[in-house]
Design a protein around this motif. Structure first.
Motif, PDB file in Angstrom:
ATOM      1  N   GLY A   1      -3.569  -3.003   1.393  1.00 28.99           N
ATOM      2  CA  GLY A   1      -4.003  -1.843   2.179  1.00 28.99           C
ATOM      3  C   GLY A   1      -4.715  -0.759   1.393  1.00 28.99           C
ATOM      4  N   THR A   2      -4.194  -0.430   0.197  1.00 29.30           N
ATOM      5  CA  THR A   2      -4.830   0.615  -0.622  1.00 29.30           C
ATOM      6  C   THR A   2      -5.081   0.066  -2.014  1.00 29.30           C
TER       7      THR A   2
ATOM      8  N   ASN B   1       0.813  -1.215   0.000  1.00 29.76           N
ATOM      9  CA  ASN B   1       0.000   0.000   0.000  1.00 29.76           C
ATOM     10  C   ASN B   1       0.843   1.260   0.000  1.00 29.76           C
TER      11      ASN B   1
ATOM     12  N   VAL C   1      -8.605  -0.050   9.105  1.00 30.89           N
ATOM     13  CA  VAL C   1      -7.662  -1.167   9.092  1.00 30.89           C
ATOM     14  C   VAL C   1      -7.325  -1.619  10.510  1.00 30.89           C
ATOM     15  N   GLU C   2      -7.993  -1.021  11.479  1.00 27.77           N
ATOM     16  CA  GLU C   2      -7.684  -1.341  12.881  1.00 27.77           C
ATOM     17  C   GLU C   2      -8.642  -2.389  13.425  1.00 27.77           C
TER      18      GLU C   2
ATOM     19  N   VAL D   1       0.531   3.794   1.864  1.00 23.20           N
ATOM     20  CA  VAL D   1       0.689   4.455   3.167  1.00 23.20           C
ATOM     21  C   VAL D   1       2.030   4.078   3.802  1.00 23.20           C
ATOM     22  N   THR D   2       2.376   2.805   3.739  1.00 27.18           N
ATOM     23  CA  THR D   2       3.565   2.349   4.505  1.00 27.18           C
ATOM     24  C   THR D   2       4.643   1.750   3.618  1.00 27.18           C
TER      25      THR D   2
ATOM     26  N   VAL E   1      -5.105  -6.554   4.521  1.00 23.67           N
ATOM     27  CA  VAL E   1      -5.378  -5.348   5.321  1.00 23.67           C
ATOM     28  C   VAL E   1      -6.824  -4.877   5.160  1.00 23.67           C
TER      29      VAL E   1
ATOM     30  N   VAL F   1       1.270   3.351  12.969  1.00 21.71           N
ATOM     31  CA  VAL F   1       0.701   2.809  11.719  1.00 21.71           C
ATOM     32  C   VAL F   1       1.822   2.119  10.943  1.00 21.71           C
ATOM     33  N   GLY F   2       1.556   0.923  10.484  1.00 18.94           N
ATOM     34  CA  GLY F   2       2.536   0.252   9.646  1.00 18.94           C
ATOM     35  C   GLY F   2       3.201  -0.937  10.305  1.00 18.94           C
ATOM     36  N   THR F   3       2.968  -1.133  11.589  1.00 18.40           N
ATOM     37  CA  THR F   3       3.662  -2.257  12.227  1.00 18.40           C
ATOM     38  C   THR F   3       3.118  -3.603  11.767  1.00 18.40           C
ATOM     39  N   GLY F   4       1.852  -3.651  11.344  1.00 20.20           N
ATOM     40  CA  GLY F   4       1.351  -4.897  10.761  1.00 20.20           C
ATOM     41  C   GLY F   4       1.936  -5.117   9.377  1.00 20.20           C
ATOM     42  N   CYS F   5       2.008  -4.025   8.598  1.00 15.83           N
ATOM     43  CA  CYS F   5       2.591  -4.118   7.249  1.00 15.83           C
ATOM     44  C   CYS F   5       4.052  -4.562   7.332  1.00 15.83           C
TER      45      CYS F   5
END
Ligand SMILES: Nc1ncnc2c1ncn2[C@@H]1O[C@H](COP(=O)(O)OP(=O)(O)O)[C@@H](O)[C@H]1O
Ligand SMILES: Cc1ncsc1CCOP(=O)(O)O
Ligand SMILES: [Mg+2]
Length: 304
Positions: free
Chosen positions: A97-98, A55, A170-171, A57-58, A126, A223-227
């Motif tokens: 994600g996106t 995505n 996404v949470e 974002v990350t 995501v 944000v991004g720790t799952g990615c």
């Protein structure tokens, strides 16, 4: 499995086969004898090229964490090229994600190329559970592709198996008392090793489930720790032969980095933004840090 050893497959650095407890290659309590130092050495030795279709974002965090573990990141996501790039890669991450309409097709192209090449395919669904579109795309990915490792937060994994789940954007929101059972069901549905992330991570196969007790609440504030966990799993799966040992080792290593960063071992921090920097430095420095034996952080749990 994508032409690779499944959970009963041959072992390799970082773990020995039968990680689902199906043979005598496991340690006490049915936990595979994973070794963090061996896994980190294997990553450093192989320097796996990981193509991430991920995505917007990350994407930079995913690239950097791949590098900091010792892999080589590339973020090829164009339909005209991605098949060729995955064709020279050692692992592939798909993160929806996106995801756009063209991005959906590109993820399938990349995933098919990974399956054909027999390299590990990691999928992070995501936001599945948040919208019908995400439900459809996630289902398509796990149905049309042979996924080696699938990682999502508690809400996403629960949504994938049709359990009650609240995914806001996404949470993951709410309580998931049956997350281990949901992760095993998800492994049975997808054939993947499933990592359900949260306060305590669950690693599950079709026949076994493990709790990985490593991490810090500050990781949930970024944000991004799952990615970045998905990228971590792709790097470890490319270097550690057994996908269960790879998932256990990668998940534990990631959590240990989170703990060391929270302890200030890689610099002081004043809030989540500066914590993220310390966390990334902890990933890069973990191989040189003194870390506990991760087997002590992994418990096999009984799931009906
Ligand atoms: N409260 C927490 N305590 C310890 N580790 C956590 C906590 N929340 C998240 N983590 C860790 O942060 C990483 C990302 O997990 P999570 O926040 O569930 O993913 P996502 O960002 O996809 O929602 C995982 O490694 C997880 O173990
Ligand atoms: C906020 C957001 N929106 C679409 S992707 C994304 C990042 C999700 O990152 P993570 O799953 O690691 O929290
Ligand atoms: Mg996530």
């Amino acid at each position: 499995m994508s032409g690779r050893d499944g959970p009963d497959g041959a072992g390799g650095p970082g773990g020995s086969g039968g990680a689902d407890g199906s043979d005598d290659a496991t340690g006490a309590g049915g936990v595979p004898d994973v070794a963090l130092d061996e896994a980190l050495a294997a990553v450093a030795g192989e320097q796996p090229l990981i193509n991430s279709v991920t995505n917007d974002v990350t994407v930079n965090d995913v690239a950097n964490v791949t590098l900091y573990w010792g892999g080589l990141p590339v973020m090829s996501d164009d339909e005209r090229e991605v098949g060729d790039m995955v064709g020279i890669a050692d692992g592939c991450l798909l993160n929806m994600g996106t995801v756009s309409e063209s991005g959906e097709e590109t993820m399938l192209t990349a995933g098919r190329a990974a399956n054909e090449r027999g390299i590990p395919l990691v999928v992070d669904p995501v936001g599945v559970g948040a919208t019908p579109t995400r439900d459809r795309v996630a289902d398509r990915l796990v149905t049309d592709l042979d996924v080696d490792v699938l990682n999502g937060n508690y809400g996403e994994i629960s949504a994938l198996v049709g359990d009650d789940a609240e995914v806001r954007g996404v949470e993951s929101v709410g309580e998931y008392a049956e997350i281990a059972a949901a992760a095993v069901e998800c492994a049975r549905k997808t054939g993947a090793v499933v990592v359900a992330s949260g306060e305590t991570d669950i690693v599950a196969t079709e026949t076994a489930a493990f709790e990985v007790d490593a991490g810090h609440s500050m990781m949930g504030a970024v944000v991004g720790t799952g990615c970045m966990l998905g990228a971590t799993l792709a790097v470890f799966a490319a270097a550690v032969d057994d996908p269960v040992a790879a998932a256990l080792t990668g998940t534990a290593a990631y959590g240990l980095a989170g703990e060391l960063a929270a302890e200030g071992a890689f610099g002081d921090y004043r809030g989540p933004a500066s914590y993220k920097i310390a966390f990334l430095d902890a990933v890069a420095g973990l191989a040189d840090a003194s870390t506990p034996d991760i087997v002590d952080r992994i418990d096999r749990i009984e799931v009906r």
